[in-house]
Design an enzyme around this catalytic site. Sequence first.
Site, PDB file in Angstrom:
ATOM      1  CE1 TYR A 125      52.551  57.963  40.585  1.00  0.00           C
ATOM      2  CE2 TYR A 125      53.934  59.993  40.106  1.00  0.00           C
ATOM      3  CZ  TYR A 125      53.406  58.691  39.654  1.00  0.00           C
ATOM      4  OH  TYR A 125      53.762  58.169  38.464  1.00  0.00           O
ATOM      5  CG  LEU A 126      55.679  58.034  48.624  1.00  0.00           C
ATOM      6  CD1 LEU A 126      56.122  57.078  50.010  1.00  0.00           C
ATOM      7  CD2 LEU A 126      55.550  59.306  49.314  1.00  0.00           C
TER       8      LEU A 126
ATOM      9  CB  VAL B  38      66.274  64.629  46.232  1.00  0.00           C
ATOM     10  CG1 VAL B  38      66.926  63.833  45.131  1.00  0.00           C
ATOM     11  CG2 VAL B  38      66.462  64.188  47.674  1.00  0.00           C
TER      12      VAL B  38
ATOM     13  CD  GLU C 182      66.708  72.854  52.748  1.00  0.00           C
ATOM     14  OE1 GLU C 182      67.433  72.843  52.032  1.00  0.00           O
ATOM     15  OE2 GLU C 182      67.158  73.253  54.255  1.00  0.00           O
TER      16      GLU C 182
ATOM     17  N   GLY D 146      62.914  62.112  46.760  1.00  0.00           N
ATOM     18  CA  GLY D 146      62.893  63.260  47.494  1.00  0.00           C
ATOM     19  C   GLY D 146      62.372  62.820  48.916  1.00  0.00           C
ATOM     20  CG  HIS D 147      58.014  61.593  48.687  1.00  0.00           C
ATOM     21  ND1 HIS D 147      57.837  61.603  47.601  1.00  0.00           N
ATOM     22  CD2 HIS D 147      57.264  62.635  49.345  1.00  0.00           C
ATOM     23  CE1 HIS D 147      56.744  62.490  47.242  1.00  0.00           C
ATOM     24  NE2 HIS D 147      56.539  63.510  48.509  1.00  0.00           N
TER      25      HIS D 147
ATOM     26  CB  SER E  16      54.284  64.088  43.141  1.00  0.00           C
ATOM     27  OG  SER E  16      54.794  63.740  43.987  1.00  0.00           O
ATOM     28  NE  ARG E  17      50.775  69.846  41.651  1.00  0.00           N
ATOM     29  CZ  ARG E  17      50.653  70.241  42.831  1.00  0.00           C
ATOM     30  NH1 ARG E  17      51.430  70.746  43.530  1.00  0.00           N
ATOM     31  NH2 ARG E  17      49.396  70.127  43.489  1.00  0.00           N
TER      32      ARG E  17
END
Length: 282
Positions: A33-34, A177, A149, A37-38, A187-188
């Site tokens: 569920y990128l 990010v 981070e 940030g990923h 993702s949450r």
Amino acid sequence: MPEVHATIAGFRAALDASRAAGADVGFVPTMGYLHEGHASLMRAAAAECAVAAASIFVNPLQFAASEDLSDYPRDLDRDLALADACGVAHVLVPSVEEMYPRPVLTTVTVADITARFEGAARPEHFAGVATVVSKLFSIVGPSRSYFGEKDFQQLAVVRRMAADLSMPIEVVGCPIVREADGLALSSRNVYLSPDQRAAAPVIHRALDAAAAAVAAGQRSAAAVEAIVADAIGAEPEAVLDYAALVDAATLEPAAAVDGEQRLLVAARFGTTRLLDNTAITT
Ligand code: PAF
């Protein structure tokens, strides 16, 4: 598109071949569920290493029985398109049976750093993270691995694990990010109601206010933490779990602002817990 591997053996063989050809491997472990940030981690891996690899695996070991494992959000097609756009060459997407074909008797636990904050709220969580990350490190053999981070305690735990076990891997922390309104990507965030989503940037505003007080000379940890607690306490949608000024390496709570520190926050919006933090360096 990246090469997608369902088996550990196939993924390992592909990366062994890369290393044999002289390429160093940069690795980004994820639970899918990128988001952007990923993407920042995958771009860094592709920019800094000859071959970038990622994994997508919702790791049951790091979820308690009561937690959101079964409804953890998933979207593999979108994830692979994003990995492709970021220059990732190989992605491991294993089943639970592939990763854990038999009951897990060997686990990795990192003491002390895991006793507080997220570890106190979720007792099994960091052993689950450390175990799957060390397993993935031994599958992949990366020279560098990239972590956000935002989950600062997780980053500290993985760094300490790699150092304590003499793993020849540089654990790289990448900046948080944020959405345009300051909410840290997670993702949450999809679990937030519209009212909760509108209220959630209070966390970042609270951290900014605390950092501004430090820049203006505040040196009391309690006063800095109170700035965060007061700002979040004033938001009806939010319940503060903790606001803590800690040493950036050991996560030891600090009494005074001094040196390389991190201000950590967890707050609940309904049933969704959001984490955020900022560097406090003097
Ligand atoms: O941060 C995450 O997504 C997970 O904790 C990780 C590092 C991929 C381990 O499952």
